[in-house]
Design a protein around this motif. Structure first.
Motif, PDB file in Angstrom:
ATOM      1  N   GLN A   1       0.805  -1.229   0.000  1.00 23.73           N
ATOM      2  CA  GLN A   1       0.000   0.000   0.000  1.00 23.73           C
ATOM      3  C   GLN A   1       0.833   1.273   0.000  1.00 23.73           C
ATOM      4  O   GLN A   1       0.453   2.272  -0.594  1.00 23.73           O
ATOM      5  CB  GLN A   1      -0.928   0.028   1.222  1.00 23.73           C
ATOM      6  CG  GLN A   1      -1.971  -1.080   1.204  1.00 23.73           C
ATOM      7  CD  GLN A   1      -2.783  -1.106   2.478  1.00 23.73           C
ATOM      8  OE1 GLN A   1      -2.966  -0.096   3.153  1.00 23.73           O
ATOM      9  NE2 GLN A   1      -3.275  -2.272   2.841  1.00 23.73           N
ATOM     10  N   TRP A   2       1.968   1.279   0.700  1.00 26.03           N
ATOM     11  CA  TRP A   2       2.629   2.559   0.939  1.00 26.03           C
ATOM     12  C   TRP A   2       3.856   2.803   0.071  1.00 26.03           C
ATOM     13  O   TRP A   2       4.099   3.941  -0.315  1.00 26.03           O
ATOM     14  CB  TRP A   2       3.013   2.673   2.423  1.00 26.03           C
ATOM     15  CG  TRP A   2       1.835   2.691   3.339  1.00 26.03           C
ATOM     16  CD1 TRP A   2       0.588   3.184   3.049  1.00 26.03           C
ATOM     17  CD2 TRP A   2       1.774   2.195   4.666  1.00 26.03           C
ATOM     18  NE1 TRP A   2      -0.244   3.022   4.130  1.00 26.03           N
ATOM     19  CE2 TRP A   2       0.464   2.428   5.140  1.00 26.03           C
ATOM     20  CE3 TRP A   2       2.694   1.589   5.518  1.00 26.03           C
ATOM     21  CZ2 TRP A   2       0.059   2.066   6.418  1.00 26.03           C
ATOM     22  CZ3 TRP A   2       2.288   1.226   6.795  1.00 26.03           C
ATOM     23  CH2 TRP A   2       0.982   1.471   7.238  1.00 26.03           C
ATOM     24  N   LEU A   3       4.655   1.772  -0.182  1.00 22.55           N
ATOM     25  CA  LEU A   3       5.872   2.005  -0.969  1.00 22.55           C
ATOM     26  C   LEU A   3       5.554   2.050  -2.452  1.00 22.55           C
ATOM     27  O   LEU A   3       4.840   1.179  -2.965  1.00 22.55           O
ATOM     28  CB  LEU A   3       6.883   0.888  -0.729  1.00 22.55           C
ATOM     29  CG  LEU A   3       7.895   1.053   0.400  1.00 22.55           C
ATOM     30  CD1 LEU A   3       8.899  -0.088   0.353  1.00 22.55           C
ATOM     31  CD2 LEU A   3       8.606   2.397   0.353  1.00 22.55           C
ATOM     32  N   ARG A   4       6.127   3.026  -3.144  1.00 22.22           N
ATOM     33  CA  ARG A   4       5.989   3.034  -4.606  1.00 22.22           C
ATOM     34  C   ARG A   4       6.873   1.922  -5.172  1.00 22.22           C
ATOM     35  O   ARG A   4       7.816   1.466  -4.484  1.00 22.22           O
ATOM     36  CB  ARG A   4       6.400   4.398  -5.164  1.00 22.22           C
ATOM     37  CG  ARG A   4       7.876   4.695  -4.977  1.00 22.22           C
ATOM     38  CD  ARG A   4       8.393   5.665  -6.001  1.00 22.22           C
ATOM     39  NE  ARG A   4       9.740   6.087  -5.710  1.00 22.22           N
ATOM     40  CZ  ARG A   4      10.849   5.386  -5.958  1.00 22.22           C
ATOM     41  NH1 ARG A   4      10.780   4.166  -6.479  1.00 22.22           N
ATOM     42  NH2 ARG A   4      12.043   5.875  -5.666  1.00 22.22           N
ATOM     43  N   PRO A   5       6.623   1.482  -6.430  1.00 21.82           N
ATOM     44  CA  PRO A   5       7.486   0.454  -7.019  1.00 21.82           C
ATOM     45  C   PRO A   5       8.948   0.909  -6.958  1.00 21.82           C
ATOM     46  O   PRO A   5       9.253   2.060  -7.259  1.00 21.82           O
ATOM     47  CB  PRO A   5       6.992   0.357  -8.463  1.00 21.82           C
ATOM     48  CG  PRO A   5       5.574   0.832  -8.409  1.00 21.82           C
ATOM     49  CD  PRO A   5       5.516   1.869  -7.319  1.00 21.82           C
ATOM     50  N   GLY A   6       9.826   0.025  -6.531  1.00 20.52           N
ATOM     51  CA  GLY A   6      11.245   0.364  -6.426  1.00 20.52           C
ATOM     52  C   GLY A   6      11.604   1.100  -5.142  1.00 20.52           C
ATOM     53  O   GLY A   6      12.747   1.498  -4.955  1.00 20.52           O
ATOM     54  N   GLY A   7      10.629   1.291  -4.252  1.00 22.56           N
ATOM     55  CA  GLY A   7      10.863   2.041  -3.014  1.00 22.56           C
ATOM     56  C   GLY A   7      11.664   1.241  -1.978  1.00 22.56           C
ATOM     57  O   GLY A   7      11.962   0.058  -2.155  1.00 22.56           O
ATOM     58  N   THR A   8      12.004   1.928  -0.888  1.00 20.37           N
ATOM     59  CA  THR A   8      12.878   1.352   0.140  1.00 20.37           C
ATOM     60  C   THR A   8      12.276   1.568   1.523  1.00 20.37           C
ATOM     61  O   THR A   8      11.697   2.629   1.795  1.00 20.37           O
ATOM     62  CB  THR A   8      14.255   2.066   0.091  1.00 20.37           C
ATOM     63  OG1 THR A   8      14.810   1.873  -1.205  1.00 20.37           O
ATOM     64  CG2 THR A   8      15.220   1.511   1.127  1.00 20.37           C
ATOM     65  N   ALA A   9      12.441   0.574   2.380  1.00 19.48           N
ATOM     66  CA  ALA A   9      12.035   0.743   3.783  1.00 19.48           C
ATOM     67  C   ALA A   9      13.289   0.686   4.654  1.00 19.48           C
ATOM     68  O   ALA A   9      14.156  -0.170   4.457  1.00 19.48           O
ATOM     69  CB  ALA A   9      11.050  -0.354   4.190  1.00 19.48           C
TER      70      ALA A   9
END
Ligand SMILES: C[S@@+](CC[C@H](N)C(=O)[O-])C[C@H]1O[C@@H](n2cnc3c(N)ncnc32)[C@H](O)[C@@H]1O
Length: 262
Positions: free
Chosen positions: A132-140
């Motif tokens: 739900q929250w990270l865009r594609p390619g995002g990082t946590a």
């Protein structure tokens, strides 16, 4: 999880007057964010944001920050102001398991809080981050409590005397226990004036290998670990990472991979 709201609200009322301010730790976290993602303005979601000091420093660096905090520690964030070009801070007092956020982020941060709850809770949170929250390619960027160090603290007790000049008004006691079966630390506090009103936080600790298992099926992959000043790929670890004795938590850098097929 009513204890979560109660524990962090009560301890926030003890420590907030001293600790609800920007410190070196907030700047170190911003440096970590920049080291792993670069300094370009980003859409940042911060979970369990406490008093909001790290969120404020991040926004002040030009990022658009949304911060979520369930306890009354959030009330201290009302004092925070941001005057950086492009930087903004939206602080929401809510539960990150149920809050509805109608947009995606480049990065999701959870500083010093992951592990509050059961494995099922943690997996539920990781799935929300991934789907739900990270865009594609995002990082946590997620701080994880390290069992090797918390286990060494089993049975430790501390007595904190008040220091009103610094804003610490209460005389407090702390006791830590560690359950090796559930790999959970219990951190219990009480005010010397009210010894019958003990409150505890329970922190599930994960080795990197356990974390990798927890991530299975969530679309998130453990790419890199930062322990103290050292950053290393999860697959190529250094001889002495400091995880056995020195660091009570480590930062897990999780990359969002392609969707997982059921
Ligand atoms: C150990 S504190 C760390 C606070 C802050 N990140 C810091 O480093 O100072 C963990 C925080 O996560 C918050 N938290 C835990 N579960 C939460 C939930 N379900 N929704 C929102 N906040 C939560 C707690 O209230 C607490 O303030």
């Amino acid at each position: 999880m009513q204890w979560v709201k109660d524990f962090y609200s009560r301890t926030g009322s003890w420590w907030g007057p001293a600790e609800a301010r920007i410190s070196e730790r907030d700047h170190q976290r911003l440096s970590l964010l920049h080291a792993h993602l670069g300094t370009e303005p980003a859409q940042v979601l911060e979970l369990g944001a406490g008093y909001g000091s790290t969120a404020a420093v991040t926004a002040q660096a030009g990022h658009a920050v949304t911060a979520i905090e369930i306890s009354d520690r959030a009330d201290f964030a009302e004092e925070l102001t941001i005057d950086a070009p492009g930087g903004s801070l939206t602080f929401i007092k809510d539960d990150f398991y149920s809050v509805d956020l109608p947009r995606q982020f480049d990065v999701v941060c959870y500083w010093d809080g992951f592990g509050v709850g059961s494995d099922a809770d943690q997996r539920r949170l990781l799935r929300r981050i991934a789907t739900q929250w990270l865009r594609p390619g995002g990082t946590a960027l997620i701080d994880v409590f390290n069992p090797f160090v918390w286990a060494q603290w089993d049975g430790d007790e501390e007595h904190r005397t008040p220091n009103p000049d610094l804003g610490y008004e209460h005389e407090l006691f702390e006791r830590v226990t560690f359950d090796p079966v559930t790999c959970t630390a219990t951190d219990t506090w009480w005010d010397a004036a009210r010894p019958d009103e003990k409150i505890s936080q329970r922190l599930r600790c994960y080795t990197p290998a356990d974390l990798a298992l927890l991530l299975a099926g969530t679309q998130l992959e453990l790419a890199t670990i930062t322990a103290g000043d050292l950053t290393f790929e999860a697959t190529r670890r250094p001889e002495d990472s400091g995880l056995l004795r020195r660091h009570a938590s480590y930062l897990a850098i999780l990359r969002l991979g392609p969707p997982v097929k059921d």
